[in-house]
Design a protein around this motif. Structure first.
Motif, mmCIF file in Angstrom:
data_model
loop_
_atom_site.group_PDB
_atom_site.id
_atom_site.type_symbol
_atom_site.label_atom_id
_atom_site.label_comp_id
_atom_site.label_asym_id
_atom_site.label_seq_id
_atom_site.Cartn_x
_atom_site.Cartn_y
_atom_site.Cartn_z
ATOM 1 N N ARG A 1 -3.115 -3.932 7.587
ATOM 2 C CA ARG A 1 -3.954 -2.854 8.110
ATOM 3 C C ARG A 1 -3.855 -1.613 7.227
ATOM 4 O O ARG A 1 -4.854 -0.928 6.960
ATOM 5 C CB ARG A 1 -3.536 -2.510 9.547
ATOM 6 N N ARG A 2 -2.649 -1.323 6.793
ATOM 7 C CA ARG A 2 -2.444 -0.165 5.911
ATOM 8 C C ARG A 2 -3.203 -0.350 4.599
ATOM 9 O O ARG A 2 -3.837 0.573 4.091
ATOM 10 C CB ARG A 2 -0.952 -0.007 5.638
ATOM 11 N N LEU B 1 -5.860 -2.125 4.128
ATOM 12 C CA LEU B 1 -7.288 -2.018 4.399
ATOM 13 C C LEU B 1 -7.713 -0.557 4.493
ATOM 14 O O LEU B 1 -8.744 -0.157 3.932
ATOM 15 C CB LEU B 1 -7.620 -2.754 5.705
ATOM 16 N N ARG B 2 -6.913 0.260 5.178
ATOM 17 C CA ARG B 2 -7.243 1.682 5.307
ATOM 18 C C ARG B 2 -7.200 2.399 3.972
ATOM 19 O O ARG B 2 -7.996 3.303 3.714
ATOM 20 C CB ARG B 2 -6.284 2.357 6.300
ATOM 21 N N ARG B 3 -6.267 2.002 3.114
ATOM 22 C CA ARG B 3 -6.112 2.669 1.818
ATOM 23 C C ARG B 3 -6.990 2.060 0.731
ATOM 24 O O ARG B 3 -7.048 2.586 -0.386
ATOM 25 C CB ARG B 3 -4.639 2.612 1.379
ATOM 26 N N GLY B 4 -7.644 0.961 1.033
ATOM 27 C CA GLY B 4 -8.529 0.328 0.067
ATOM 28 C C GLY B 4 -7.821 -0.526 -0.962
ATOM 29 O O GLY B 4 -8.457 -1.040 -1.886
ATOM 30 N N THR B 5 -6.510 -0.736 -0.817
ATOM 31 C CA THR B 5 -5.783 -1.517 -1.816
ATOM 32 C C THR B 5 -6.042 -3.006 -1.678
ATOM 33 O O THR B 5 -5.775 -3.773 -2.602
ATOM 34 C CB THR B 5 -4.267 -1.255 -1.727
ATOM 35 N N SER B 6 -6.581 -3.436 -0.527
ATOM 36 C CA SER B 6 -6.855 -4.856 -0.343
ATOM 37 C C SER B 6 -7.987 -5.346 -1.237
ATOM 38 O O SER B 6 -8.203 -6.556 -1.368
ATOM 39 C CB SER B 6 -7.193 -5.147 1.123
ATOM 40 N N PRO C 1 0.804 -1.227 0.000
ATOM 41 C CA PRO C 1 0.000 0.000 0.000
ATOM 42 C C PRO C 1 0.837 1.278 0.000
ATOM 43 O O PRO C 1 0.346 2.336 -0.383
ATOM 44 C CB PRO C 1 -0.837 -0.128 1.279
ATOM 45 N N ASP C 2 2.095 1.187 0.427
ATOM 46 C CA ASP C 2 2.991 2.356 0.431
ATOM 47 C C ASP C 2 4.049 2.257 -0.670
ATOM 48 O O ASP C 2 5.157 2.765 -0.526
ATOM 49 C CB ASP C 2 3.660 2.499 1.798
#
Length: 255
Positions: free
Chosen positions: A177-178, A180-185, A27-28
């Motif tokens: 978790r990251r 999930l927060r960013r919607g990339t999952s 995600p990053d």
């Protein structure tokens, strides 16, 4: 897409889609690219650096470095002809070229046809497919090829290994978790991207060139600390981890 032709625009479509599926796992990812660029910006001495991208894939790291360093030349090496074909089309430039070679085989450096010592070897999400011994040999080859002050910069999922199972589990959880927060999952993943590629008529010739694809079999995975230890043993004056979020890290060796 019926009747699609593989040209630069269509290659760009598949590379953009590649970027999205990579963000499923990282995600990053863009921040990692930025960190790698910052390392080069801080430490490279030449305004016209020669950079070798190890496991260049479709050229996503190379593209960002070419944009950030207008005087740079990048040579990308990979063992996947389909990904190289996409990179060649989308990044066509006198400052960029690719070479088909397996980084685990002897002679890969000579296959690059470099006319001078490279200023940096870079990589992202590629070297984790290597076992410990081939990785150690690769880092040694890079160290021998670099002039004093040259760089080895690798961004990847890197782990503590047997010494830190809870830290590794924590790192994976933080990355998840990251995501999930960013919607990339919710994005397309690796398997879905390759399935789509194999069904795309415009990629049929490149798919045939793969002949089963690059074997991703790791039975002796290096730890994050192996990267640092291998770099120091190979002759890098300094080596360490300069950035981390979850299990995503950037390792730097300074010759």
């Amino acid at each position: 897409m019926t009747g699609a032709v593989l040209d630069a625009a269509r290659a760009r479509y598949w590379i953009d889609r590649w970027d999205r599926q990579q963000e499923y796992y990282m995600p990053d990812r863009e921040q990692r690219f930025e960190v790698i660029g910052d390392v080069l910006d801080e430490l490279l001495e030449r305004r016209d650096p020669l950079i070798v991208d190890l496991g260049v894939g479709p050229g996503t790291l190379s593209e960002r470095l070419l944009q950030r360093f207008p005087g740079a030349t990048v040579v990308g090496v990979d063992a996947d002809p389909l990904l190289l074909g996409l990179a060649d089309l989308a990044l066509a430039s006198p400052r960029f070229r690719t070479v088909y070679a397996d980084l685990r085989a002897e002679g890969w450096l000579g296959a690059l046809g470099l006319d001078r010592a490279p200023d940096a070897f870079v990589s992202t999400t590629a070297l984790h497919w290597m076992n410990r011994i081939p990785l150690r040999e690769l880092i040694g080859t890079c160290a021998d090829a670099l002039a004093p002050g040259g760089l080895f910069v690798d961004g990847d999922h890197l782990y503590e290994g047997p010494a830190g199972p809870r830290l590794d589990a924590l790192g994976r959880a933080m990355t998840a978790r990251r995501a999930l927060r960013r919607g990339t999952s919710e994005m397309e993943d690796w398997a879905a991207w390759w399935e789509a590629v194999e069904q795309a008529p415009e990629l049929a010739d490149l798919v045939r060139l793969r002949d089963g694809g690059f074997e991703h079999k790791v039975h002796d995975r290096p730890t994050a600390h192996d990267y640092v230890d291998f770099a120091r043993a190979a002759g890098f004056a300094e080596a360490g981890i300069v950035w981390q979020y979850g299990d995503d890290r950037v390792v730097v060796g300074i010759r």
